[in-house]
Design a protein around this motif. Structure first.
Motif, short mmCIF file in Angstrom:
data_model
loop_
_atom_site.label_atom_id
_atom_site.label_comp_id
_atom_site.label_asym_id
_atom_site.label_seq_id
_atom_site.Cartn_x
_atom_site.Cartn_y
_atom_site.Cartn_z
N GLU A 1 7.73 0.28 -11.55
CA GLU A 1 6.79 0.52 -10.25
C GLU A 1 5.13 1.42 -10.75
O GLU A 1 4.29 1.22 -10.83
CB GLU A 1 7.19 1.25 -10.23
N ALA A 2 5.59 1.53 -12.36
CA ALA A 2 3.84 1.84 -12.86
C ALA A 2 3.76 0.53 -13.49
O ALA A 2 2.19 0.77 -13.64
CB ALA A 2 4.95 2.61 -14.35
N GLY A 3 4.11 -0.22 -13.97
CA GLY A 3 3.18 -1.89 -13.59
C GLY A 3 2.67 -1.96 -13.36
O GLY A 3 1.55 -2.16 -12.40
N GLU A 4 3.34 -2.00 -11.53
CA GLU A 4 3.06 -2.37 -10.50
C GLU A 4 1.25 -2.08 -10.28
O GLU A 4 0.88 -1.98 -9.24
CB GLU A 4 3.37 -2.64 -9.69
N GLU A 5 2.07 -0.78 -10.25
CA GLU A 5 0.28 0.01 -9.53
C GLU A 5 -1.05 0.06 -10.76
O GLU A 5 -1.72 -0.35 -10.26
CB GLU A 5 1.04 1.87 -10.01
N LEU A 6 -0.79 -0.03 -11.80
CA LEU A 6 -1.28 -1.14 -12.95
C LEU A 6 -2.43 -1.78 -12.54
O LEU A 6 -3.64 -1.70 -12.41
CB LEU A 6 -1.37 -0.46 -13.99
N LYS A 7 -1.39 -2.53 -11.89
CA LYS A 7 -2.18 -4.52 -11.34
C LYS A 7 -2.73 -3.87 -9.95
O LYS A 7 -3.36 -5.11 -10.06
CB LYS A 7 -0.78 -4.44 -11.46
N ALA A 8 -2.38 -2.39 -9.48
CA ALA A 8 -3.13 -2.18 -7.73
C ALA A 8 -3.95 -2.63 -7.37
O ALA A 8 -4.83 -2.89 -6.38
CB ALA A 8 -2.66 -1.01 -7.62
N ALA A 9 -4.92 -2.54 -8.59
CA ALA A 9 -6.78 -2.85 -8.31
C ALA A 9 -6.69 -4.04 -8.88
O ALA A 9 -8.44 -4.48 -7.81
CB ALA A 9 -7.08 -1.49 -9.81
N GLN A 10 -6.06 -5.45 -9.21
CA GLN A 10 -6.39 -6.88 -9.41
C GLN A 10 -5.45 -7.26 -8.07
O GLN A 10 -4.74 -6.31 -7.10
CB GLN A 10 -5.29 -7.03 -10.23
N ALA A 11 -6.27 -8.38 -7.81
CA ALA A 11 -5.84 -9.30 -7.05
C ALA A 11 -4.24 -9.04 -7.52
O ALA A 11 -4.19 -9.97 -8.04
CB ALA A 11 -6.40 -10.61 -5.59
N PRO A 12 -3.39 -9.36 -6.34
CA PRO A 12 -1.98 -9.89 -5.72
C PRO A 12 -1.68 -11.36 -6.53
O PRO A 12 -2.51 -11.64 -5.94
CB PRO A 12 -0.91 -9.70 -4.46
N SER A 13 -1.04 -11.55 -7.39
CA SER A 13 -0.11 -12.90 -7.31
C SER A 13 1.54 -13.19 -8.01
O SER A 13 2.15 -11.65 -7.71
CB SER A 13 -1.03 -12.62 -8.80
N GLY A 14 1.78 -13.79 -8.35
CA GLY A 14 2.97 -14.39 -8.19
C GLY A 14 3.74 -14.81 -7.10
O GLY A 14 2.90 -14.91 -5.82
N LEU A 15 5.17 -14.89 -7.52
CA LEU A 15 6.03 -15.67 -6.43
C LEU A 15 6.97 -14.80 -5.81
O LEU A 15 7.23 -13.54 -6.05
CB LEU A 15 6.82 -16.74 -7.22
N ILE A 16 6.54 -15.43 -3.99
CA ILE A 16 7.81 -14.46 -3.06
C ILE A 16 8.24 -15.40 -2.96
O ILE A 16 7.94 -16.23 -2.38
CB ILE A 16 6.80 -13.27 -2.02
N ARG A 17 9.95 -15.08 -3.00
CA ARG A 17 10.70 -15.77 -2.42
C ARG A 17 10.96 -14.89 -1.06
O ARG A 17 12.09 -14.47 -1.15
CB ARG A 17 11.83 -16.01 -3.53
N LEU A 18 11.75 -15.47 0.23
CA LEU A 18 11.88 -14.95 1.52
C LEU A 18 12.59 -16.34 2.31
O LEU A 18 12.67 -17.17 1.76
CB LEU A 18 10.80 -14.66 2.51
N THR A 19 14.06 -15.69 2.45
CA THR A 19 14.24 -16.14 3.47
C THR A 19 14.38 -15.76 4.97
O THR A 19 14.55 -14.76 4.95
CB THR A 19 16.16 -16.88 3.28
N VAL A 20 14.46 -16.94 5.84
CA VAL A 20 13.92 -16.67 7.34
C VAL A 20 15.15 -17.33 8.11
O VAL A 20 15.64 -18.67 8.09
CB VAL A 20 12.76 -17.11 7.75
N PRO A 21 15.36 -16.94 9.69
CA PRO A 21 16.16 -17.88 10.20
C PRO A 21 16.00 -18.78 11.08
O PRO A 21 15.16 -19.58 11.24
CB PRO A 21 16.91 -16.44 11.68
N VAL A 22 17.08 -19.49 10.92
CA VAL A 22 16.75 -20.53 11.77
C VAL A 22 15.96 -20.66 12.93
O VAL A 22 15.40 -21.88 13.07
CB VAL A 22 17.77 -22.19 11.42
N ASP A 23 15.97 -20.30 13.32
CA ASP A 23 15.61 -19.85 14.69
C ASP A 23 14.47 -19.12 15.24
O ASP A 23 13.73 -18.99 16.22
CB ASP A 23 16.41 -18.96 15.99
N LEU A 24 13.71 -18.94 14.11
CA LEU A 24 12.48 -17.71 14.02
C LEU A 24 11.37 -18.72 14.54
O LEU A 24 11.13 -19.46 14.05
CB LEU A 24 12.76 -16.89 12.97
N PRO A 25 10.68 -18.52 15.38
CA PRO A 25 10.52 -19.50 15.82
C PRO A 25 8.83 -20.40 15.00
O PRO A 25 7.95 -19.31 14.16
CB PRO A 25 8.67 -19.11 17.13
#
Length: 280
Positions: free
Chosen positions: A78-102
């Motif tokens: 979290e401390a590292g993230e706070e230091l990066k907060a002033a910068q534009a967010p970057s990196g990978l987000i992996r998410l899973t969603v249900p089949v029936d979500l529109p």
């Protein structure tokens, strides 16, 4: 004093219960993972794991150490993230969603997010199977059912109105009660029988997939209990109509699930905010 890499390796082995699984996750040789844990145990003067040929488990000392180390690593992250907060967010987000979500609503939210944060990559897995967010390294999940796992944080972010739909010619020829008695309604959650006590005969075709149920209603003399959001286009175009719209069916919830054992990066928090705004 134990190095950060040794502590991170210890936590990975503890969470996965396997040196091999931790090595795969850390992209390290298994010998390196084993050596780091042995070095940590030697420095501490205690055995952190009980090892057998089939499994690896924490000793009582290991459990106590994990309880201290894991939160500390989260604080460092979290401390590292706070230091990066002033910068534009970057990196990978992996998410899973249900089949029936529109998919239209989901796509709108994802496009809106990436227009604001173009340096973030999104890896979207569409599946209804239960997933282990921590073991499979997912950052978040959207789910239609409440998740009963103490290792995750669950937040309800939306409610989707359910309705009974059929083609106009089918709706004009029979009531909901008649169709239920004749086995002509697809209702995978048994809402009509359990909520309203209707005399319900199972249809000769059954599925838990709501998109497939809608396709069958369009092709056969059937009705179905479906989320209104996946039928809006057909209802507005009079291809499908709502039967007994005054019947108050229970809403279908949408839950957002986060792994509770790791800190939430800023890029993920921003995606959560986007979902809360656009999927409600």
């Amino acid at each position: 004093m134990a190095g950060l890499q040794h502590l991170e390796t210890f936590v990975e082995v503890a969470l996965r219960g396997s040196f091999a699984a931790a090595a795969r996750q850390l992209d390290l040789p298994r010998s390196t993972v084993t050596a780091r844990v042995k070095a940590l145990e030697s420095e501490l003067g205690v055995a952190l794991f009980q090892r057998t040929t089939r499994q690896v488990g924490l000793t009582s000392e290991g459990e106590a150490y994990l309880a201290k180390v894991q939160p500390a690593l989260s604080v460092l992250g979290e401390a590292g993230e706070e230091l990066k907060a002033a910068q534009a967010p970057s990196g990978l987000i992996r998410l899973t969603v249900p089949v029936d979500l529109p998919t239209g609503r989901l796509a709108n939210a994802l496009v809106s997010y990436q227009e604001l944060y173009p340096d973030v990559e999104l890896d979207v897995h569409i599946s209804d199977r239960p997933v282990d967010l921590i073991a499979e390294r997912f950052d978040l999940a959207l789910r239609g059912n409440r998740v009963s796992d103490e290792n995750v944080i669950v937040r309800k972010i939306a409610s989707n109105q359910q309705t009974i739909v059929a083609r106009p010619d089918v709706a004009a020829g029979a009531s909901v009660e008649d169709l239920a008695r004749r086995g002509r309604i697809l209702d995978a959650s048994h809402i009509l029988a359990e909520t309203f006590g209707m005399d319900f005969k199972p249809a000769d075709f059954r599925t838990s997939n709501k998109q497939l149920a809608k396709a069958m209603v369009l092709k056969r003399d059937l009705a179905a209990v479906l989320p209104r959001s996946i039928c809006e286009t057909e209802i507005e175009g009079n291809v499908l109509c709502e039967m007994n719209p005054q019947l108050q069916l229970p809403d279908l919830p949408l839950f957002l699930v986060l792994p509770s054992s790791r800190f939430v990066p800023r890029r993920v928090r921003l995606l959560v905010e986007t979902f809360v705004k656009m999927l409600k």
